[in-house]
Design an enzyme around this catalytic site. Structure first.
Site, mmCIF file in Angstrom:
data_model
loop_
_atom_site.group_PDB
_atom_site.id
_atom_site.type_symbol
_atom_site.label_atom_id
_atom_site.label_comp_id
_atom_site.label_asym_id
_atom_site.label_seq_id
_atom_site.Cartn_x
_atom_site.Cartn_y
_atom_site.Cartn_z
ATOM 1 N N ALA A 1 -1.381 -63.351 -78.048
ATOM 2 C CA ALA A 1 -0.453 -63.548 -79.167
ATOM 3 C C ALA A 1 -0.399 -62.266 -80.003
ATOM 4 C CB ALA A 1 -0.939 -64.700 -80.027
ATOM 5 N N GLU B 1 -3.422 -66.997 -70.492
ATOM 6 C CA GLU B 1 -2.853 -68.355 -70.421
ATOM 7 C C GLU B 1 -1.473 -68.341 -69.766
ATOM 8 O OE1 GLU B 1 -3.621 -68.726 -74.669
ATOM 9 O OE2 GLU B 1 -4.704 -70.576 -74.273
ATOM 10 N N GLY C 1 -3.406 -65.387 -74.947
ATOM 11 C CA GLY C 1 -2.159 -65.964 -74.455
ATOM 12 C C GLY C 1 -1.656 -65.294 -73.193
ATOM 13 N N GLU D 1 -10.121 -65.206 -78.097
ATOM 14 C CA GLU D 1 -9.706 -65.818 -79.371
ATOM 15 C C GLU D 1 -10.878 -66.081 -80.307
ATOM 16 O OE1 GLU D 1 -8.639 -66.723 -76.349
ATOM 17 O OE2 GLU D 1 -6.500 -67.193 -76.384
HETATM 18 N N1 CAA Z 1 -1.239 -58.217 -81.033
HETATM 19 C C1 CAA Z 1 -0.648 -57.210 -81.701
HETATM 20 N N2 CAA Z 1 -0.847 -55.902 -81.411
HETATM 21 C C2 CAA Z 1 -1.655 -55.642 -80.379
HETATM 22 C C3 CAA Z 1 -2.285 -56.640 -79.627
HETATM 23 C C4 CAA Z 1 -2.047 -57.991 -79.986
HETATM 24 N N3 CAA Z 1 -2.578 -59.012 -79.310
HETATM 25 N N4 CAA Z 1 -3.027 -56.052 -78.661
HETATM 26 C C5 CAA Z 1 -2.859 -54.722 -78.811
HETATM 27 N N5 CAA Z 1 -2.027 -54.465 -79.852
HETATM 28 C C6 CAA Z 1 -1.600 -53.175 -80.362
HETATM 29 C C7 CAA Z 1 -2.721 -52.445 -81.075
HETATM 30 O O1 CAA Z 1 -2.864 -52.896 -82.411
HETATM 31 C C8 CAA Z 1 -2.254 -51.022 -80.969
HETATM 32 O O2 CAA Z 1 -1.264 -50.780 -81.935
HETATM 33 P P1 CAA Z 1 -1.268 -49.386 -82.790
HETATM 34 O O3 CAA Z 1 -1.025 -48.335 -81.745
HETATM 35 O O4 CAA Z 1 -0.150 -49.570 -83.750
HETATM 36 O O5 CAA Z 1 -2.613 -49.295 -83.411
HETATM 37 C C9 CAA Z 1 -1.570 -50.983 -79.589
HETATM 38 O O6 CAA Z 1 -1.270 -52.339 -79.264
HETATM 39 C C10 CAA Z 1 -2.470 -50.443 -78.502
HETATM 40 O O7 CAA Z 1 -3.680 -51.151 -78.567
HETATM 41 P P2 CAA Z 1 -5.112 -50.452 -78.549
HETATM 42 O O8 CAA Z 1 -5.037 -49.122 -79.228
HETATM 43 O O9 CAA Z 1 -6.116 -51.418 -79.066
HETATM 44 O O10 CAA Z 1 -5.241 -50.211 -76.987
HETATM 45 P P3 CAA Z 1 -6.524 -50.304 -76.063
HETATM 46 O O11 CAA Z 1 -6.027 -50.014 -74.693
HETATM 47 O O12 CAA Z 1 -7.636 -49.483 -76.605
HETATM 48 O O13 CAA Z 1 -7.036 -51.846 -76.163
HETATM 49 C C11 CAA Z 1 -6.789 -54.247 -76.032
HETATM 50 C C12 CAA Z 1 -6.220 -52.859 -75.678
HETATM 51 C C13 CAA Z 1 -8.148 -54.462 -75.386
HETATM 52 C C14 CAA Z 1 -5.774 -55.225 -75.471
HETATM 53 C C15 CAA Z 1 -6.963 -54.393 -77.559
HETATM 54 O O14 CAA Z 1 -5.764 -53.950 -78.198
HETATM 55 C C16 CAA Z 1 -7.195 -55.802 -77.992
HETATM 56 O O15 CAA Z 1 -8.325 -56.267 -77.975
HETATM 57 N N6 CAA Z 1 -6.135 -56.543 -78.406
HETATM 58 C C17 CAA Z 1 -6.240 -57.889 -78.914
HETATM 59 C C18 CAA Z 1 -6.480 -58.901 -77.798
HETATM 60 C C19 CAA Z 1 -6.650 -60.301 -78.351
HETATM 61 O O16 CAA Z 1 -7.471 -60.571 -79.215
HETATM 62 N N7 CAA Z 1 -5.859 -61.256 -77.833
HETATM 63 C C20 CAA Z 1 -5.899 -62.640 -78.211
HETATM 64 C C21 CAA Z 1 -4.838 -62.928 -79.243
HETATM 65 S S1 CAA Z 1 -4.912 -64.591 -79.883
HETATM 66 C C22 CAA Z 1 -4.097 -65.550 -78.745
HETATM 67 O O17 CAA Z 1 -3.622 -65.074 -77.741
HETATM 68 C C23 CAA Z 1 -3.972 -67.011 -79.107
HETATM 69 C C24 CAA Z 1 -3.432 -67.870 -78.014
HETATM 70 O O18 CAA Z 1 -4.163 -68.564 -77.351
HETATM 71 C C25 CAA Z 1 -1.967 -67.942 -77.772
#
Ligand code: CAA
Length: 258
Positions: free
Chosen positions: A64, A112, A109, A132
């Site tokens: 998400a 998922e 997500g 999450e």
């Molecule tokens: N939402 C919004 N922005 C996101 C994102 C997300 N889920 N994942 C990555 N981004 C953004 C980052 O904020 C970053 O933006 P900026 O360049 O503006 O800072 C850009 O994408 C690149 O990300 P990273 O610099 O972090 O890239 P990375 O390759 O080092 O790491 C990653 C990638 C491991 C995916 C890391 O970004 C991360 O951990 N993201 C979050 C993952 C997460 O927690 N997902 C679960 C969400 S909750 C959910 O999904 C609920 C559900 O069940 C539906």
């Protein structure tokens, strides 16, 4: 707003690609809606017999969109009003066989979304996870249910409680991923698999995935009953006659979806 998915038709298959690379293909309401619309449109087209859902090399989808106001400021009431579940359901209801082709991150997500598909294949670079818990929440788009059915209670609990990422190989070991492809050819390999599926009789393919899903969502007796009826029903199709005739005549079958 620019489109967040790109649809490429390569009949008899089509590729639906999530296109928000700047945020690792994070899923907001627009993306989920557009994936659903794209897939529903392809599902209604008899020329398309298998759909590949994918992202880019770095991410299938990082879950998400956790930076958008809809997530940051969400309340139970706003989430109820948004009713994202209904938009996910559109994707789940697609009857054309679907292949999730994962490269890079399939988290939250994103994982998922892959698990909604009928088959999951991955690049050797892929990373799956349900992180999450690190945000103070739990999977909300089927992760606790589908991951448990795929990998079992103890594996699912460990992954959901730690939020750790697993490699494509580990995802294969726990039964989530079917094939791990080289990073240089993962999407072509996934499309080749989709083309094999697309050559099969479409009515049988549809009933096969419905029957397999019944194994998840019903009792054994109800699933067996569904399978039996679906099996009988297929004896009324032209494709069943074509398949048998092709076998007897030692030629390649040409299925019509009738
Ligand atoms: N939402 C919004 N922005 C996101 C994102 C997300 N889920 N994942 C990555 N981004 C953004 C980052 O904020 C970053 O933006 P900026 O360049 O503006 O800072 C850009 O994408 C690149 O990300 P990273 O610099 O972090 O890239 P990375 O390759 O080092 O790491 C990653 C990638 C491991 C995916 C890391 O970004 C991360 O951990 N993201 C979050 C993952 C997460 O927690 N997902 C679960 C969400 S909750 C959910 O999904 C609920 C559900 O069940 C539906």
């Amino acid at each position: 707003m620019p489109d967040t998915v790109v649809v490429t038709r390569e009949e008899p298959i089509a590729v639906v690609q999530i296109n928000r690379p700047q945020v690792r293909n994070a899923l907001n309401e627009q993306v989920i809606t557009e994936i659903g619309e794209a897939m529903r449109g392809l599902d209604a087209d008899p020329a398309i017999r298998c759909i590949v859902l994918t992202g880019d090399e770095k991410a299938f989808a990082a879950g998400a969109d956790i930076k958008e106001a809809a997530f940051v400021g969400a309340t139970p009431v706003s989430m109820l009003a948004q009713d994202l579940t209904a938009k996910w359901e559109v994707i789940r209801r697609v009857k054309t066989p679907t292949v999730a082709a994962v490269s890079g991150y399939a988290l939250g997500g994103g994982c998922e979304l892959a698990m909604i598909c009928d088959v999951i294949v991955a690049s050797e670079t892929a990373k799956f996870g349900q992180p999450e818990i690190n945000l103070g929440i739990i999977p909300g788009a089927g992760g606790t249910q589908r991951l448990t059915r795929a990998a079992g209670k103890w594996v699912a609990n460990e992954l959901i409680l730690t939020g750790r990422h697993i490699t494509a190989q580990e995802a294969k070991d726990i039964g989530l991923v079917v094939h791990v492809y080289p990073a240089a050819s993962w999407l072509e390999d996934a499309k080749a698999l989709a083309r094999v599926i697309a050559e099969k009789p479409p009515v049988a393919a549809r009933l096969a995935t419905e029957a397999v899903d019944m194994a998840w969502s019903s009792t054994l007796d109800a699933g067996l009953e569904f399978e039996r009826k679906a099996f009988y029903l297929l004896f009324a199709t032209e494709d069943k006659d074509e398949g048998v005739d092709a076998f007897v005549s030692k030629r390649k079958a040409r299925f019509k979806g009738r």
